[in-house]
Structures are given as structure tokens and as C-alpha cells.
Scaffold this motif. Structure first.
Motif, PDB file in Angstrom:
ATOM      1  N   ASP A   1       0.824  -1.645  -0.151  1.00  0.00           N
ATOM      2  CA  ASP A   1       0.168  -0.136   0.413  1.00  0.00           C
ATOM      3  C   ASP A   1       0.629   1.419  -0.448  1.00  0.00           C
ATOM      4  O   ASP A   1       1.914   1.101   0.090  1.00  0.00           O
ATOM      5  CB  ASP A   1      -0.995   0.162   1.310  1.00  0.00           C
ATOM      6  CG  ASP A   1      -0.558   0.262   2.429  1.00  0.00           C
ATOM      7  OD1 ASP A   1       1.175   0.809   2.825  1.00  0.00           O
ATOM      8  OD2 ASP A   1      -0.736  -0.547   3.352  1.00  0.00           O
TER       9      ASP A   1
ATOM     10  N   SER B   1      -7.711   3.279  -2.787  1.00  0.00           N
ATOM     11  CA  SER B   1      -8.443   3.640  -1.899  1.00  0.00           C
ATOM     12  C   SER B   1     -10.018   4.244  -1.414  1.00  0.00           C
ATOM     13  O   SER B   1     -10.624   4.025  -0.587  1.00  0.00           O
ATOM     14  CB  SER B   1      -7.941   3.629  -0.517  1.00  0.00           C
ATOM     15  OG  SER B   1      -6.892   2.508  -0.625  1.00  0.00           O
TER      16      SER B   1
ATOM     17  N   ARG C   1     -12.037   2.980  -5.611  1.00  0.00           N
ATOM     18  CA  ARG C   1     -11.946   2.099  -6.213  1.00  0.00           C
ATOM     19  C   ARG C   1     -11.043   1.455  -7.442  1.00  0.00           C
ATOM     20  O   ARG C   1     -12.158   0.123  -8.151  1.00  0.00           O
ATOM     21  CB  ARG C   1     -12.995   0.881  -4.902  1.00  0.00           C
ATOM     22  CG  ARG C   1     -13.696   0.728  -4.060  1.00  0.00           C
ATOM     23  CD  ARG C   1     -12.325   0.678  -3.191  1.00  0.00           C
ATOM     24  NE  ARG C   1     -12.546  -0.001  -1.873  1.00  0.00           N
ATOM     25  CZ  ARG C   1     -12.257   0.085  -0.882  1.00  0.00           C
ATOM     26  NH1 ARG C   1     -11.042  -0.384  -1.095  1.00  0.00           N
ATOM     27  NH2 ARG C   1     -12.457   0.447   0.318  1.00  0.00           N
TER      28      ARG C   1
END
Length: 233
Positions: free
Chosen positions: A15, A58, A61
């Protein structure tokens, strides 16, 4: 219900933060790998192989290819632009000298406007002294603002290979992410510093030509901007 189809199961492997093209700003992302399976009546049965890795925003999407991470975040792009202005300013000062009060004031104002609000004349002169002592010292000098580290003064070839390398190293990573107007603005700011005490010197012209080349401006555009900078705003 769909009788026959393919579904993908995703697994997050990393991430971070990136610039989301759909959101138009900095967002958190998940780097995900996937595996496709043939489904019958919604039940996954046969493997259909690995799916291409994706970067998932995030916030919205959305899914993007891994190369989306090549684009700097807004914060990073701002820092790169700020450091580029600082580097061009030092290069022009190295070429034209700092004896003129008008040149020094224009240089300080340019660097402050770029984001170094606490920049002072003394700090720029200190960094130029470091550059004169070591022609490779231009790299990273933006981070040294305010450090107060004075080094011995020495000779500096303002049109030398070392300075040209430093300009390319600072400007070339930024150039692909700037529109034509942004690249021209960087060169224009350097030109206005050079002109603060009169006409261009040959050394200033050479340095500004190097800046234009690093910004991927054609020689004709560079010449046009150097002429336009002579016109009072």
C-alpha cells in the motif's frame, strides 16, 4: 443469476500514496494481485490463471496499471518544482555573479515564491560558496537551506560539465510531468534573474540554454523566451 462466468479474487501485497487519475488528487492505494476462476452459478470452480496486478484507489476503488505510480503525488511534484526553481536560481547566480543588489533581491524573491519562504540572501551566498568549493555541491542544496554551513570559497566554472549535469539531474525527472507553460515558466524565472542587472552575459546565456535543453524546450522556444523576458511585465 449468471450461470457461467469468471471471477477474480484479489490479495493486497502493498500500500502507499499515489496520484489518482480519477479522483484528481493524492489518495491512498492498495497494490493487489489476483487469481481468476471460472464460476458456475456463482461458485468458483476451475482456475483461469493469474490476473494482471492492479493499483486500487482506496477512495474511488478504481483500478489502474502499476505504471500509475510513476506519476509523482501532488506533494512530491510540488517539492520537485520548488527544488528545480532553487537549482536554476543557483545556476544563474553562479554564471552571472552576485555583485548586483537587484540580482540578489530577484533571486531571493524567486526562491521564496517557489516555496522556500525563509530563504535569505545570506543563505544563497552560503550555498554558492559551497558550490564554488565543490562543483558537485549543487545536488541537495535545497535541503541545506538554513543550515548555515559555510565552506571555503573557490573557483567555479559556471558553464562547466558538473553544473550542466546537476541541472539535468534536477530538471529532467520533473519535465515529463509539466505542461509546456510550466516548463517555459521555469526558464523564464531564471531569465528574469539574469536580466535584473542588465543584458545577458555569455555565461548566463549558456546556462539558460542548458536549462532549456533539460526542460526539453527546442532552441527556438528557448530563444523566444529569453527575448520575451526582456519585456517589462
Amino acid at each position: 443469476m449468471c450461470v457461467l462466468g469468471v471471477c477474480t479474487s484479489w490479495r493486497t501485497v502493498a500500500d502507499g500514496e499515489f496520484f489518482c487519475p480519477d479522483c484528481g488528487g493524492d489518495r491512498n492505494y492498495l497494490r493487489r494481485t489476483g487469481h481468476r476462476r471460472l464460476t458456475v452459478l456463482g461458485i468458483p470452480l476451475l482456475s483461469r490463471g493469474a490476473a494482471d496486478p492492479v493499483i486500487e484507489c482506496s477512495a474511488c476503488r478504481g483500478h489502474f496499471g502499476p505504471d500509475v505510480l510513476d506519476h509523482p503525488t501532488t506533494v512530491r511534484l510540488s517539492a520537485m518544482l520548488r527544488d528545480a526553481v532553487h537549482t536554476v536560481t543557483l545556476a544563474v547566480l553562479a554564471a552571472g555573479g552576485t555583485s548586483s543588489r537587484a540580482v540578489r533581491d530577484t533571486a531571493v524573491g524567486t526562491v521564496r515564491a517557489a516555496g522556500f519562504a525563509d530563504c535569505s540572501e545570506d543563505q544563497l551566498l552560503t550555498l554558492l560558496a559551497a558550490l564554488a568549493a565543490d562543483t558537485g555541491a549543487l545536488s541537495g542544496t535545497a535541503e541545506a537551506l538554513g543550515a548555515g554551513d559555510r565552506r571555503p570559497r573557490g573557483g567555479l566554472d559556471p558553464c562547466g560539465t558538473a553544473l550542466a549535469i546537476e541541472l539535468h539531474a534536477s530538471l529532467e525527472p520533473l519535465t515529463p510531468h509539466l505542461a509546456q507553460a510550466g516548463r517555459e515558466s521555469l526558464l523564464f524565472q531564471g531569465a528574469r534573474i539574469a536580466l535584473a542587472d542588465g543584458s545577458y552575459t555569455p555565461a548566463e546565456r549558456e546556462v539558460l540554454g542548458t536549462v532549456g535543453a533539460a526542460l526539453m524546450l527546442c532552441p527556438a522556444d528557448t530563444d523566444r523566451l529569453l527575448v520575451a523576458a526582456r519585456t517589462p511585465s
